[in-house]
Design a protein around this motif. Structure first.
Motif: not given
Length: 202
Positions: A171-192
């Motif tokens: 069987v296969w198990f799947t989960t999702e991870i969102q990675v924010i490109p720099a330099p937008a990472a800090m701002a985007a993490l507020v809304f993710m």
């Protein structure tokens, strides 16, 4: 997609550097502790239906009582999919996948909107015989510490033993991870986290 893969414990892969990753600072790093009754292979990629790069595994029979640890460095932003192939070799007498994951580096979040994720029924999908086929919510056989497996060190007691209902073999198990490109990472993490909460409640 470039990544720096690190692996330790029971698994069979040696340290590997892909492309020019060695000199590049990762946006975020995944650290994982996993086991499966009986075997597993873990992959990371950006395609929801393809495995991607294998970065940790345990294919040594009857060693499920020891957690395998490994890590994965994210060097580019985007949506990543952690796919884990779990293999049951004893006909479904006892089959499970158990894991605790964490993210560091400040530029990524799991699908639950946080930096930590364990095997559960809300943030993982199970499919068979291939990735995305007959996808469903997994079933739980209790949290780490429950019979018949007992306590497995290195994995949180919040992690649940999960599997596919009525399925033996792979069987296969799947989960999702969102990675924010720099330099937008800090701002985007507020809304993710807000974005993920909206997805979960739909």
């Amino acid at each position: 997609m470039r990544a720096h893969l690190r692996h330790s414990s029971v698994g069979l892969l040696a340290p590997l550097v892909v492309g020019s990753a060695q000199a590049q600072t990762p946006l975020a790093t995944l650290t994982a502790a996993m086991t499966a009754d009986n075997e597993f292979n873990a992959y990371m990629g950006m395609d929801p239906s393809l495995p991607g790069q294998q970065f940790m595994s345990n294919n040594v029979p009857w060693t499920w009582m020891n957690a395998t640890t490994g890590s994965y460095d994210f060097l580019t932003g985007g949506t990543y999919y952690l796919h884990v192939r779990a293999h049951d070799v004893d006909g479904g007498i006892a089959a499970m996948f158990l894991a605790s994951l964490s993210l560091s580096g400040g530029a990524a979040l799991f699908s639950n909107g946080s930096l930590a994720l364990h095997t559960d029924l809300q943030n993982w999908r199970v499919s068979y015989p291939g990735i995305g086929q007959n996808a469903a919510t997994p079933i739980s056989f209790g949290s780490n510490g429950s019979a018949p497996w007992g306590m497995i060190g290195g994995i949180s007691t919040q992690a649940q033993h999960i599997w596919a209902a009525g399925i033996v073999g792979d069987v296969w198990f799947t989960t999702e991870i969102q990675v924010i490109p720099a330099p937008a990472a800090m701002a985007a993490l507020v809304f993710m986290p807000l974005l993920y909460r909206r997805r979960i409640t739909r």
